[in-house]
Design a protein around this motif. Structure first.
Motif: not given
Length: 450
Positions: A178-183, A217-222, A224-237
């Motif tokens: 799983s890779w974090k913060s993919s804007s 795509i994992i919805d885990d972008w919660f 402080l700021g830059m909330r609108g970037t939608g920088s969610r995680s990506v998981e590969l199996d």
């Protein structure tokens, strides 16, 4: 295959190519010839099209319309992204042969700043979408055909930190994790992921380009700021990635990527560190200017209740306001000058020396710090009403705090690199290679790609 001139979808893009003298009968506004002043002070001929900056200003009302919603919904509105795609901003750094602009990087960064003035998150996503297309232009032609051959508007997100793993197998690699913060990932169809792979007997970072349809795509972008970037995680199996969709990062830094055989313009010879160190800096500049302008507007209307004093007439306020404006303006000029110098050297077939490059990277890394300084100096002077989420200053302040946290804006690391090089000490650097590393990367590229 690369975009064909006969492809009806490319008609508008071909009109926007650098140096084109063609004109459009249905869109005359995109073909006017203008002159502009480069950051170095030289007057240069602009492209025969509406500038990227003008286009950014034209879509500003659309971008601004969704700024608050982006923050609330934690993703940039589809309408804002589509506006950037339609006017060509996302293709600014894409090769002309694939329907891109091959624009001067200074012009692109200026356009990002303009977009970020209306919404920091939208500017952030635009900056990343643009540099990703620049990056894959260094990769194999087979990959570029896959990405842009049928659809030049293809978008890529990224997550470069090696949160997942890559295992070499016959014909490619198996990616897992799983890779974090993919804007901007919700708007993209492909993603660039980082992982370490052994090369020449040691682990080296590689970038892998993967269709998002093969991941989750994992919805885990919660945040402080830059909330609108939608920088969610990506998981590969256990996803197979063929070898032509991977690139050793040192080959990229050494400017030895296979894509440069055909993408040989100066844009693709600009040092990666100069461009990528503004990934967070350019949107921060836009947010800094937006904060300044909103603050001045609110200051003009603000009267202190306990003494009826107008803050807009307070001498300390006036001095502080002028100070932040000058600092922000100075830093923007520095950032654009660095990019312009990198491009000018590329036009001459040259690259900056190690110390010069390290200093340039450090100077670029100070951009978000300068933008955050605006908010830090001005925010405390206002009443408590500025902390409410409905106040634009609150959102902009939060955005600037998060932009400052990006690894490209780590001024301590960048400063230490430049200082160590100046003192002749060993220096670790994200975007710099030693002479031995450059030579080894060029040799690996020759073995892999001929």
């Amino acid at each position: 295959m690369p975009l064909s001139p006969a492809d009806s979808r490319s008609d508008r893009n071909l009109l926007h190519q650098r140096g084109s003298a063609q004109t459009s009968t249905d869109e005359p506004s995109t073909t006017k010839e203008t002159f502009m002043t480069a950051p170095t002070g030289a007057t240069v001929r602009a492209h025969h099209r509406t500038s990227l900056v003008d286009r950014a200003r034209e879509i500003a009302p659309v971008v601004a319309k969704y700024a608050a919603d982006n923050d609330a919904h934690r993703v940039v509105a589809d309408e804002a992204v589509q506006a950037m795609v339609d006017c060509g901003l996302t293709r600014a750094l894409q090769p002309a042969r694939y329907g891109g602009e091959e624009a001067h990087p200074v012009e692109f960064v200026e356009a990002v700043i303009e977009v970020a003035k209306s919404c920091t998150s939208t500017g952030w996503v635009l900056m990343l979408l643009g540099v990703h297309n620049w990056e894959v232009s260094h990769m194999t032609e087979q990959l570029q055909d896959e990405l842009f051959g049928d659809d030049p508007t293809t978008l890529l997100s990224s997550s470069y930190a090696p949160h997942g793993t890559a295992t070499p197998v016959e014909g490619g690699y198996i990616l897992n994790g799983s890779w974090k913060s993919s804007s901007g990932v919700t708007h993209a169809s492909w993603v660039i992921l980082g992982a370490s792979v052994e090369a020449d007997g040691k682990p080296l970072m590689h970038n892998f380009v993967v269709p998002l349809a093969e991941g989750r795509i994992i919805d885990d972008w919660f945040v402080l700021g830059m909330r609108g970037t939608g920088s969610r995680s990506v998981e590969l199996d256990q996803v197979f990635v063929p070898a032509h969709r991977a690139l050793d990062r040192q080959i990229l830094l050494a400017q030895a990527g296979p894509g440069l055989k055909k993408n040989d313009g100066p844009l693709y010879r600009v040092p990666q560190g100069y461009l990528y160190n503004l990934v967070a800096g350019a949107p921060a500049l836009g947010a800094g200017w937006a904060f300044y302008e909103e603050y001045v507007d609110q200051l003009k209307k603000f009267t202190r209740r306990f003494d009826n004093a107008k803050l807009s007439e307070d001498r300390v306020e006036l001095l502080r306001t002028n100070d932040v404006r000058v600092r922000l303006d100075d830093q923007q000029k520095v950032a654009l000058r660095i990019l312009d110098e990198g491009y000018r050297l590329a036009e001459l077939g040259q690259v900056p020396g190690d110390l010069e490059a390290a200093r340039g990277i450090y100077d670029a890394a100070r951009t978000a710090e300068a933008a955050l300084y605006v908010a830090q100096q001005l925010m405390p002077t206002m009443s408590a009403r500025v902390v409410h989420e409905l106040n634009p200053l609150s959102r902009l302040y939060r955005d600037l705090i998060v932009a400052r946290q990006h690894f490209t804006q780590n001024t301590d690391f960048a400063a230490a690199t430049a200082a160590n090089l100046e003192m002749g000490n060993p220096a670790a650097a994200t975007f710099l290679l030693s002479e031995a590393e450059r030579t080894a990367a060029a040799d690996r590229s020759k073995r892999l790609y001929g």
